[in-house]
Design a protein around this motif. Structure first.
Motif, PDB file in Angstrom:
ATOM      1  N   ILE A   1     -13.763  77.333 102.389  1.00 35.17           N
ATOM      2  CA  ILE A   1     -14.671  76.792 103.396  1.00 35.17           C
ATOM      3  C   ILE A   1     -14.269  75.345 103.647  1.00 35.17           C
ATOM      4  CG2 ILE A   1     -17.080  76.270 103.977  1.00 35.17           C
ATOM      5  CD1 ILE A   1     -17.894  78.497 101.977  1.00 35.17           C
ATOM      6  N   ASP A   2     -14.251  74.945 104.914  1.00 38.72           N
ATOM      7  CA  ASP A   2     -13.865  73.574 105.216  1.00 38.72           C
ATOM      8  C   ASP A   2     -14.829  72.578 104.567  1.00 38.72           C
ATOM      9  OD1 ASP A   2     -12.120  71.662 106.689  1.00 38.72           O
ATOM     10  OD2 ASP A   2     -14.095  71.071 107.465  1.00 38.72           O
ATOM     11  N   GLN A   3     -14.265  71.465 104.100  1.00 45.96           N
ATOM     12  CA  GLN A   3     -15.053  70.456 103.383  1.00 45.96           C
ATOM     13  C   GLN A   3     -16.158  69.825 104.233  1.00 45.96           C
ATOM     14  OE1 GLN A   3     -12.406  67.343 102.146  1.00 45.96           O
ATOM     15  NE2 GLN A   3     -12.149  66.538 104.211  1.00 45.96           N
ATOM     16  N   SER A   4     -16.088  69.957 105.546  1.00 47.34           N
ATOM     17  CA  SER A   4     -17.157  69.406 106.404  1.00 47.34           C
ATOM     18  C   SER A   4     -18.515  70.005 106.048  1.00 47.34           C
ATOM     19  CB  SER A   4     -16.843  69.658 107.885  1.00 47.34           C
ATOM     20  OG  SER A   4     -16.711  71.046 108.120  1.00 47.34           O
ATOM     21  N   ILE A   5     -18.506  71.167 105.399  1.00 48.41           N
ATOM     22  CA  ILE A   5     -19.759  71.826 105.026  1.00 48.41           C
ATOM     23  C   ILE A   5     -20.561  70.981 104.031  1.00 48.41           C
ATOM     24  CG2 ILE A   5     -18.986  73.188 103.035  1.00 48.41           C
ATOM     25  CD1 ILE A   5     -20.553  75.569 104.418  1.00 48.41           C
ATOM     26  N   ARG A   6     -19.874  70.099 103.324  1.00 47.01           N
ATOM     27  CA  ARG A   6     -20.546  69.249 102.323  1.00 47.01           C
ATOM     28  C   ARG A   6     -21.550  68.287 102.968  1.00 47.01           C
ATOM     29  NH1 ARG A   6     -20.375  71.645  97.669  1.00 47.01           N
ATOM     30  NH2 ARG A   6     -18.319  72.000  96.805  1.00 47.01           N
ATOM     31  N   GLN A   7     -21.442  68.085 104.281  1.00 46.43           N
ATOM     32  CA  GLN A   7     -22.379  67.192 104.972  1.00 46.43           C
ATOM     33  C   GLN A   7     -23.665  67.905 105.365  1.00 46.43           C
ATOM     34  OE1 GLN A   7     -19.830  66.008 108.189  1.00 46.43           O
ATOM     35  NE2 GLN A   7     -18.304  65.262 106.744  1.00 46.43           N
ATOM     36  N   LEU A   8     -23.741  69.195 105.098  1.00 45.51           N
ATOM     37  CA  LEU A   8     -24.887  69.991 105.535  1.00 45.51           C
ATOM     38  C   LEU A   8     -25.676  70.524 104.340  1.00 45.51           C
ATOM     39  CD1 LEU A   8     -22.957  72.172 108.152  1.00 45.51           C
ATOM     40  CD2 LEU A   8     -24.333  70.139 108.631  1.00 45.51           C
TER      41      LEU A   8
ATOM     42  N   ALA B   1     -16.172  80.621  96.983  1.00 47.44           N
ATOM     43  CA  ALA B   1     -15.228  79.858  97.813  1.00 47.44           C
ATOM     44  C   ALA B   1     -14.795  78.545  97.187  1.00 47.44           C
ATOM     45  CB  ALA B   1     -15.870  79.585  99.172  1.00 47.44           C
ATOM     46  N   LYS B   2     -13.601  78.142  97.581  1.00 51.03           N
ATOM     47  CA  LYS B   2     -13.132  76.784  97.337  1.00 51.03           C
ATOM     48  C   LYS B   2     -13.542  75.988  98.580  1.00 51.03           C
ATOM     49  CE  LYS B   2      -8.556  77.394  96.556  1.00 51.03           C
ATOM     50  NZ  LYS B   2      -7.202  77.137  96.041  1.00 51.03           N
ATOM     51  N   VAL B   3     -13.840  74.718  98.407  1.00 46.45           N
ATOM     52  CA  VAL B   3     -14.175  73.857  99.545  1.00 46.45           C
ATOM     53  C   VAL B   3     -13.048  72.824  99.655  1.00 46.45           C
ATOM     54  CG1 VAL B   3     -15.859  72.259 100.509  1.00 46.45           C
ATOM     55  CG2 VAL B   3     -16.632  74.258  99.210  1.00 46.45           C
ATOM     56  N   GLU B   4     -12.305  72.917 100.751  1.00 47.21           N
ATOM     57  CA  GLU B   4     -11.114  72.081 100.946  1.00 47.21           C
ATOM     58  C   GLU B   4     -11.014  71.673 102.407  1.00 47.21           C
ATOM     59  OE1 GLU B   4      -8.790  71.300  98.631  1.00 47.21           O
ATOM     60  OE2 GLU B   4      -9.429  72.622  96.984  1.00 47.21           O
ATOM     61  N   PRO B   5     -10.236  70.607 102.704  1.00 42.86           N
ATOM     62  CA  PRO B   5      -9.986  70.257 104.108  1.00 42.86           C
ATOM     63  C   PRO B   5      -9.003  71.257 104.733  1.00 42.86           C
ATOM     64  CG  PRO B   5      -8.798  68.764 102.644  1.00 42.86           C
ATOM     65  CD  PRO B   5      -9.602  69.684 101.776  1.00 42.86           C
ATOM     66  N   ILE B   6      -9.465  72.029 105.715  1.00 45.19           N
ATOM     67  CA  ILE B   6      -8.593  73.063 106.318  1.00 45.19           C
ATOM     68  C   ILE B   6      -8.616  73.052 107.837  1.00 45.19           C
ATOM     69  CG2 ILE B   6      -8.464  74.669 104.358  1.00 45.19           C
ATOM     70  CD1 ILE B   6     -10.829  76.223 105.691  1.00 45.19           C
ATOM     71  N   ILE B   7      -9.247  72.018 108.436  1.00 48.30           N
ATOM     72  CA  ILE B   7      -9.250  71.990 109.912  1.00 48.30           C
ATOM     73  C   ILE B   7      -8.279  70.928 110.414  1.00 48.30           C
ATOM     74  CG2 ILE B   7     -11.553  72.946 110.267  1.00 48.30           C
ATOM     75  CD1 ILE B   7     -12.617  70.092 110.567  1.00 48.30           C
ATOM     76  N   GLN B   8      -7.833  71.123 111.659  1.00 46.38           N
ATOM     77  CA  GLN B   8      -6.910  70.168 112.253  1.00 46.38           C
ATOM     78  C   GLN B   8      -7.622  68.846 112.495  1.00 46.38           C
ATOM     79  OE1 GLN B   8      -5.236  71.900 115.796  1.00 46.38           O
ATOM     80  NE2 GLN B   8      -4.200  73.518 114.647  1.00 46.38           N
ATOM     81  N   ASN B   9      -6.900  67.765 112.238  1.00 46.31           N
ATOM     82  CA  ASN B   9      -7.482  66.435 112.486  1.00 46.31           C
ATOM     83  C   ASN B   9      -7.252  66.001 113.906  1.00 46.31           C
ATOM     84  OD1 ASN B   9      -8.448  66.136 109.910  1.00 46.31           O
ATOM     85  ND2 ASN B   9      -6.495  65.370 109.141  1.00 46.31           N
TER      86      ASN B   9
END
Length: 160
Positions: free
Chosen positions: A118-125, A152-160
């Protein structure tokens, strides 16, 4: 409210005694964007996540969950799961492999528990909207519950 048929995702959450809500919306014939779906379920677009299923050359499958308004970084996704290269899984195999159809692919309750990131942006929610396992249904679930239910692992996986 009419009783909706339970999807596999809902049954798994019920069994695990995880709280979630479902949000039903009207499905159209043409593909609906994440932004449209966010509006339909009265969510902020940053809270709505989509599920992508990728495969390696040996047809091993990997699940990536990212915000609907973002694009998966294919190189980074492959790196996170220790693969050289990943491709999107052919859509005609989606139901056979996951049990779900396009537009209704939930990260929870697939036929197998595939490696999930899961993309790490989820940590803001605190909570997130993901597919409930059929088109026209979103589930609202706590972030930590989603992470634990998908292992799930939570890692940066989206394009910047």
């Amino acid at each position: 409210m009419s009783k909706t048929k339970k999807t596999n995702a809902m049954r798994m959450l019920d069994r695990a005694k995880v709280n979630y809500k479902t949000n039903i919306f009207e499905v159209t014939a043409e593909h609906q964007t994440g932004e449209q779906i966010a509006k339909l379920v009265n969510a902020k677009v940053e809270e709505v996540y989509k599920t992508l299923v990728l495969e390696n050359a040996n047809h091993n499958h990997f699940v990536f969950v990212i915000p609907v308004n973002e694009t998966l970084d294919m190189k980074q996704a492959a790196h996170v799961v220790n693969e050289k290269k990943l491709n999107l899984m052919p859509l005609d195999q989606l139901k056979q492999v996951t049990g779900y159809i396009r537009g209704g692919c939930s990260p929870i309750g697939m036929k197998h528990l595939f490696p999930t990131v899961i993309d790490q942006s989820i940590r803001q929610l605190d909570k997130v909207y993901v597919s409930g396992g059929q088109r026209g249904m979103q589930m609202i679930i706590g972030v930590e519950d989603l992470i634990s239910m998908t292992n799930a692992k939570v890692e940066p996986i989206i394009q910047n």
